[in-house]
Design a protein around this motif. Structure first.
Motif, mmCIF file in Angstrom:
data_model
loop_
_atom_site.group_PDB
_atom_site.id
_atom_site.type_symbol
_atom_site.label_atom_id
_atom_site.label_comp_id
_atom_site.label_asym_id
_atom_site.label_seq_id
_atom_site.Cartn_x
_atom_site.Cartn_y
_atom_site.Cartn_z
ATOM 1 N N GLU B 61 0.763 -1.118 -0.042
ATOM 2 C CA GLU B 61 -0.062 -0.054 0.279
ATOM 3 C C GLU B 61 0.902 1.297 -0.088
ATOM 4 O O GLU B 61 1.075 1.938 1.048
ATOM 5 C CB GLU B 61 -0.732 -0.078 1.002
ATOM 6 N N HIS B 62 1.361 1.619 -1.239
ATOM 7 C CA HIS B 62 2.150 2.819 -1.401
ATOM 8 C C HIS B 62 0.829 3.898 -1.658
ATOM 9 O O HIS B 62 0.080 3.815 -2.338
ATOM 10 C CB HIS B 62 3.014 2.840 -2.473
ATOM 11 N N ALA B 63 0.870 4.757 -0.944
ATOM 12 C CA ALA B 63 -0.307 5.722 -1.079
ATOM 13 C C ALA B 63 -0.370 6.342 -2.460
ATOM 14 O O ALA B 63 -1.348 6.873 -3.072
ATOM 15 C CB ALA B 63 -0.303 6.685 -0.070
ATOM 16 N N PRO B 66 0.862 3.225 -6.559
ATOM 17 C CA PRO B 66 0.834 2.082 -6.184
ATOM 18 C C PRO B 66 1.373 1.192 -7.439
ATOM 19 O O PRO B 66 1.167 1.551 -8.750
ATOM 20 C CB PRO B 66 -0.554 1.610 -6.051
ATOM 21 N N ARG B 92 -6.343 -4.119 -0.514
ATOM 22 C CA ARG B 92 -7.445 -3.703 -1.379
ATOM 23 C C ARG B 92 -6.633 -3.715 -3.064
ATOM 24 O O ARG B 92 -5.481 -3.634 -3.063
ATOM 25 C CB ARG B 92 -7.813 -2.208 -1.229
ATOM 26 N N TRP B 375 -3.783 2.996 5.360
ATOM 27 C CA TRP B 375 -5.044 2.234 6.109
ATOM 28 C C TRP B 375 -4.264 1.072 6.776
ATOM 29 O O TRP B 375 -4.413 0.594 7.886
ATOM 30 C CB TRP B 375 -5.761 1.813 5.460
#
Lengths: 391, 391
Positions: B61-63, B66, B92, B375
């Motif tokens: 999860e790289h903001a 991705p 996700r 998250w």
């Protein structure tokens, strides 16, 4: 400085999937755009696509063969389509891009039905105003877990309590509201807009304040996807134990929980049950098997007439006898509604049930509407039925 | 007869978007498939596509960037990709088909973040077990409406009450839990899995039973999309009045509602507040402006250091003085956590705040973790922070 601020705001996004240059070089697409004349324009950017179409309930929500409208490719790979003037209604739609179903990337609101996500929009100025959040007192929606020993599991239900419930010590009547195949305890709140309908009817003085209990009719599940211990399961069209009597048999667990956890008027005159499709089938059977429990019974496009070969359950035995008992016990309202374009099987099943009631001299009200096996109808039916209750 | 039964079940679907022949000619795709070795296989049918990729939080999860994984086209136009072994986590993802973002048609569970829908899956056997619905007593999640005279509107909040709340007359401590930009009152329940985390921590005896109040930090909105009177609005990155002091100023309305509607231990020792990103910024300011109100303050990747040019509010004035007052009043825990890969601006903003506290001799705990503004981290932080409260 404004750009810098925007850039920083963007920086705070948790999942930035837009390249920044896209954000700043072009305005975001508006889709759907509800035009002043109630035509609606859809837009989606798909520069490499060969064909893009939009479908859903735009032509009146045909359950089985929604019409697809071809979209037209314009500048920058943006495809558009504008509908004719649409009547006031809550609509659902999705795109198909080169035959792959997708939600509208410009519309943040989507709801699931069975395993499909659809985007939602609302055309105001008519019946759909009943589905809107209006400036009226709002009830509470709570997701509650209850023990269901009959299913050997904890299960989740949604409970609507009307505005003011928490501030009084009054007891309230209860409507049990059941969903169809592919739905769950969230269906009547999402596609059904039940909380908004009840808020608005109660605020207008058209319905009595009532508690609405929305169970999950798939006893194989604890809860809707993501909310049960099975995690994020694949949704199949017909889960195990969905129409085999288990739900009806264990409905007592849900009723017990409500009685023990809410201030209810604990009388037949203050209990109603209604359901759509499979939930209408459940409703008819619960009314038969819980004698003298409900004064109001509502079958919305009830899945009567669906053969269930090899299914046996005490719930489904001695139906004629149970129906006669129900007639003799009496009730305030047995209400049936169905769309004239519903499936033949369902229409015939309902007709056959009405014939049986006619032969017995059992009273009911029957409403045949336009349309088919659709949420458009089920929202209408709830609006009508809720106004008839507890008066 | 089985086929007939299935066909009938299918007939009951409200939106059959699968052609029936597809259903019966080929098995439904399974996607995602979590393999026994915790690799995960994605599948999507897109026969006409030129390129299909999957991205999301698969690589941690790289903001902001991705990684996209190209999928490979196989028989019948089905594209597949299998990840390396994935650690236990809630993931996700979404597909990009010829550069159009789309959800996975085979996965019924998706949640919205800002305006994007992502599909969700969970790899068990480690930390993500804390995010699962386990066989433990479950709390209730209620969506409540409260009057916010400071915003001249009714507003919606989500309230988690722990298992047993309804069966006792006990008073409970309260954690106010605030979301970030693009979120709303549903964010901590969806992406944050707050209800599952609290259920599990409380059942394991690791956290005290507590009420968790999740407000909507966008005072421009009444509620999340579809649940407010503005209907189904376009989500913009930064709504009006989002970080201008109005939320902090009117937070009193939410606190008043909770006090009047829940059995709370109405003391500083029984009140906590925490928030992620923008909600961490709100948290810091609410703690400053509501003196002697909270004994526990949690800043998760707090959006300190975000310039807000031209923004003035009494909430943001005399900050040094208010901070000194807060130190003098005392508190149990001032907890700050941040990922080492967060944005420079945010890292610097937090460092500068810590420096100020150091100079004043103001106590706090600081945790720097792997990862960024995600998250994944915020769920971790909630798990840690919740265990520290009210003991």
């Amino acid at each position: 400085m404004k750009n810098k601020f925007l850039l920083l705001a963007l920086g705070l996004m948790t999942l930035s999937t837009y390249a920044q240059q896209d954000l700043f070089n072009e305005p975001a697409l508006v889709s759907p755009e509800i035009n002043p004349d109630n035509t609606v324009t859809f837009r989606v950017k798909a520069p490499l696509a060969q064909t893009v179409s939009v479908s859903g309930s735009l032509d009146g929500e045909h359950a089985f063969a929604p019409i697809s409208y071809e979209m037209e490719k314009g500048d920058k790979g943006i495809w558009t389509f504008t509908t004719p003037e649409l009547p006031s209604e809550l609509y659902r739609y999705h795109f198909s891009i080169d035959s792959v179903r997708t939600v509208d990337p410009s519309n943040p609101y989507a709801i699931r039905d069975v395993s499909n996500l659809s985007n939602i929009f609302l055309v105001e100025g008519g019946k759909a105003d009943m589905y809107k959040v209006q400036d009226v007192p709002h009830g509470t929606v709570a997701y509650r877990w209850y023990d269901s020993p009959g299913n050997d599991k904890k299960r989740r239900m949604a409970v609507y309590t009307p505005a003011g419930y928490e501030k009084t010590t009054d007891a309230y009547p209860v409507l049990y509201l059941l969903h169809g195949v592919g739905g769950d305890e969230e269906a009547w709140l999402g596609s059904g807009r039940a909380a908004q309908i009840l808020d608005n009817l109660i605020a207008q003085g058209k319905a009595e304040p009532m508690i609405v209990v929305m169970t999950n009719g798939n006893v194989y599940q604890e809860a809707s996807p993501g909310n049960g211990s099975s995690g994020f399961p694949k949704i199949t069209f017909m889960l195990p134990n969905t129409m085999d009597g288990k739900f009806e048999e264990t409905f007592v667990d849900a009723m017990k929980f409500i009685k023990e956890n809410y201030r209810t008027k604990d009388t037949k005159a203050s209990r109603a049950i209604a359901g759509l499709s499979m939930g209408g089938f459940h409703t008819a059977n619960i009314a038969l098997n819980y004698p003298n429990t409900f004064d109001y019974i509502g079958l919305f496009s009830s899945a009567l007439g669906v053969p269930r070969n090899g299914v046996t359950s005490p719930m489904y035995e001695n139906k004629d006898e149970k129906l006669r008992q129900q007639m003799e016990n009496g009730y305030e309202l047995y209400w049936m509604a169905i769309g004239e374009d519903d499936m033949d099987m369902i229409l015939r099943g309902n007709e056959s049930f009405r014939n049986q009631m006619d032969e017995m001299g059992m009273e009911y009200e029957y409403v045949e509407t336009d349309g088919g096996h659709t949420w458009n109808n089920w929202r209408d039916y709830l609006v009508i039925f809720a106004q008839r209750l507890f008066k």
